[in-house]
Design an enzyme around this catalytic site. Structure first.
Site, short mmCIF file in Angstrom:
data_model
loop_
_atom_site.label_atom_id
_atom_site.label_comp_id
_atom_site.label_asym_id
_atom_site.label_seq_id
_atom_site.Cartn_x
_atom_site.Cartn_y
_atom_site.Cartn_z
N ASP A 69 9.05 9.50 63.89
CA ASP A 69 9.68 9.25 65.20
C ASP A 69 11.19 9.16 64.99
OD1 ASP A 69 9.87 8.70 67.95
OD2 ASP A 69 9.89 6.55 67.59
N SER A 70 11.92 9.24 66.10
CA SER A 70 13.37 9.07 66.01
C SER A 70 13.72 7.61 65.69
CB SER A 70 14.01 9.49 67.33
OG SER A 70 13.41 8.76 68.39
N TYR A 122 17.35 10.44 70.01
CA TYR A 122 17.32 11.90 70.07
C TYR A 122 17.48 12.38 71.52
CZ TYR A 122 15.52 12.69 65.27
OH TYR A 122 15.36 12.79 63.92
N GLY A 123 17.08 11.51 72.45
CA GLY A 123 16.93 11.90 73.86
C GLY A 123 18.17 12.48 74.52
N CYS A 129 7.32 11.44 68.28
CA CYS A 129 8.43 11.44 69.23
C CYS A 129 8.24 12.59 70.24
CB CYS A 129 9.73 11.65 68.46
SG CYS A 129 11.20 11.72 69.48
N ASN A 130 8.19 12.23 71.52
CA ASN A 130 8.02 13.26 72.56
C ASN A 130 9.21 14.19 72.62
OD1 ASN A 130 5.58 12.68 74.71
ND2 ASN A 130 6.19 10.88 73.56
N THR A 131 10.41 13.63 72.45
CA THR A 131 11.62 14.44 72.51
C THR A 131 11.59 15.49 71.41
OG1 THR A 131 12.76 12.45 73.29
CG2 THR A 131 14.14 14.28 72.58
N GLU A 153 14.83 -1.62 73.44
CA GLU A 153 15.43 -1.78 72.11
C GLU A 153 16.39 -2.96 72.03
OE1 GLU A 153 16.56 1.16 69.58
OE2 GLU A 153 14.46 1.78 69.62
N CYS A 213 6.90 9.07 76.22
CA CYS A 213 7.89 8.58 75.25
C CYS A 213 7.24 7.48 74.44
CB CYS A 213 9.11 8.04 76.00
SG CYS A 213 10.32 7.23 74.95
N THR A 214 7.47 7.51 73.14
CA THR A 214 6.83 6.53 72.25
C THR A 214 7.01 5.08 72.73
OG1 THR A 214 8.84 6.63 70.94
CG2 THR A 214 6.94 7.85 70.11
N HIS A 215 8.24 4.75 73.13
CA HIS A 215 8.55 3.37 73.48
C HIS A 215 7.77 2.85 74.68
CE1 HIS A 215 11.93 4.29 70.96
NE2 HIS A 215 12.42 3.08 71.07
N1 DGL Z 1 11.10 8.45 70.45
C1 DGL Z 1 11.70 9.11 71.58
C2 DGL Z 1 10.62 9.80 72.41
O1 DGL Z 1 9.44 9.63 72.21
C3 DGL Z 1 12.49 8.17 72.43
C4 DGL Z 1 13.76 7.65 71.79
C5 DGL Z 1 14.85 8.70 71.56
O2 DGL Z 1 15.51 9.12 72.53
O3 DGL Z 1 15.05 9.05 70.42
O4 DGL Z 1 10.94 10.54 73.29
#
Ligand code: DGL
Length: 264
Positions: free
Chosen positions: A7-8, A39-40, A70-72, A154, A185-187
């Site tokens: 993940d990011s 990453y977003g 990570c979805n991004t 966060e 999104c993971t979070h």
């Molecule tokens: N982990 C990212 C996701 O799942 C969210 C955080 C990011 O922007 O890096 O999209």
């Protein structure tokens, strides 16, 4: 060999923990690219380069299969990782993302009115809408960029989460409403209970989707499962570590976690 979860940042630990609940004994390695989080808001090329460096590290540490939680990154870099990077660098290893299994789950459930929330980048790629409509043109999708949720999660902004969630979700439920909301999104896994308590729609949360999909994947690819070692080890690497991360990582995993620094 190990199962990798990438993940990011720390959010993917929620997915790694859910995978651990499903597979008690496989050896797992987690990498969060906290040095480059978030990453977003970055460009596709930059996200790809960051992912590539992270994959190099994880494969060098003995990962057989990596789940990009990570979805991004899944929306942006996965195809290039699978089609360009893997054949050239690690033709016998595998990388999977979270978008395809989530889409399969939405189709299996037969939702017709689906909401999707994600980072600016994930929503702007339109990946969920395009892929879902390709397979079922009758699905009606409302998407919403929700850039404030990750920073609030966060940085201890819990007190404002309900208001901010309402701000993003109210416009999506106007009119016909939603049958389900997909948390892209993971979070957002951390928001699922609040969302279920506040709204009448189903909530699709990837910590509940990915582990059973992985069971199916291993059924179809027993050679990959066979290559994994089964000592129940978990290793947690971040590309940048501070005290905050140490505490959050242990909270997310529910046990004390020893974070190691990954120098990519
Ligand atoms: N982990 C990212 C996701 O799942 C969210 C955080 C990011 O922007 O890096 O999209």
């Amino acid at each position: 060999m190990k199962l990798g979860v990438f993940d990011s940042g720390l959010g993917g630990m929620l997915i790694a923990s859910a995978i651990r609940d499903q597979f008690a004994d496989i050896d797992m390695l987690y990498l969060g690219d906290t040095l480059h989080l978030p990453y977003g808001n970055r460009s596709a090329e930059t996200i790809f380069q960051y992912c590539k460096a992270s994959m190099d590290f994880m494969f060098a540490q003995g990962c057989r299969l990596i789940i990009v939680a990570c979805n991004t990154a899944s929306a942006t870099a996965l195809r290039r990782l699978q089609q360009e990077y893997l054949p050239e660098r690690y033709p016998d290893r595998r990388i999977l993302g979270v978008v395809v299994p989530t889409i399969e789950e939405a189709l299996d459930k037969g939702y017709k009115r689906l909401g999707v929330i994600g980072t600016n980048y994930t929503v702007s790629t339109n990946v969920y809408e395009e892929e879902l409509k390709k397979l079922n043109p009758e699905i009606h999708i409302k998407q919403q960029k929700s850039p404030l949720l990750v920073p609030l999660i966060e940085h201890g902004g819990q007190a404002w989460l309900d208001d901010v969630m309402d701000h993003y979700i109210e416009p999506m439920i106007s009119g016909d409403g939603l049958e389900a909301l997909l948390l892209g999104c993971t979070h957002y896994v951390l928001l699922k209970d609040r969302l279920r308590a506040h709204y009448g729609f189903d909530v699709m949360s990837q910590d509940e989707i990915i582990p059973p999909k992985l069971v199916q994947y291993f059924d179809n690819h027993p050679e990959i499962y066979r290559d994994l070692t089964h000592n129940g080890f978990s290793e947690f690497y971040l590309t940048d570590i501070n005290e905050n991360y140490q505490q959050s990582a242990s909270e997310v995993c529910g046990v004390d976690v020893e974070l190691k620094l990954a120098e990519l």
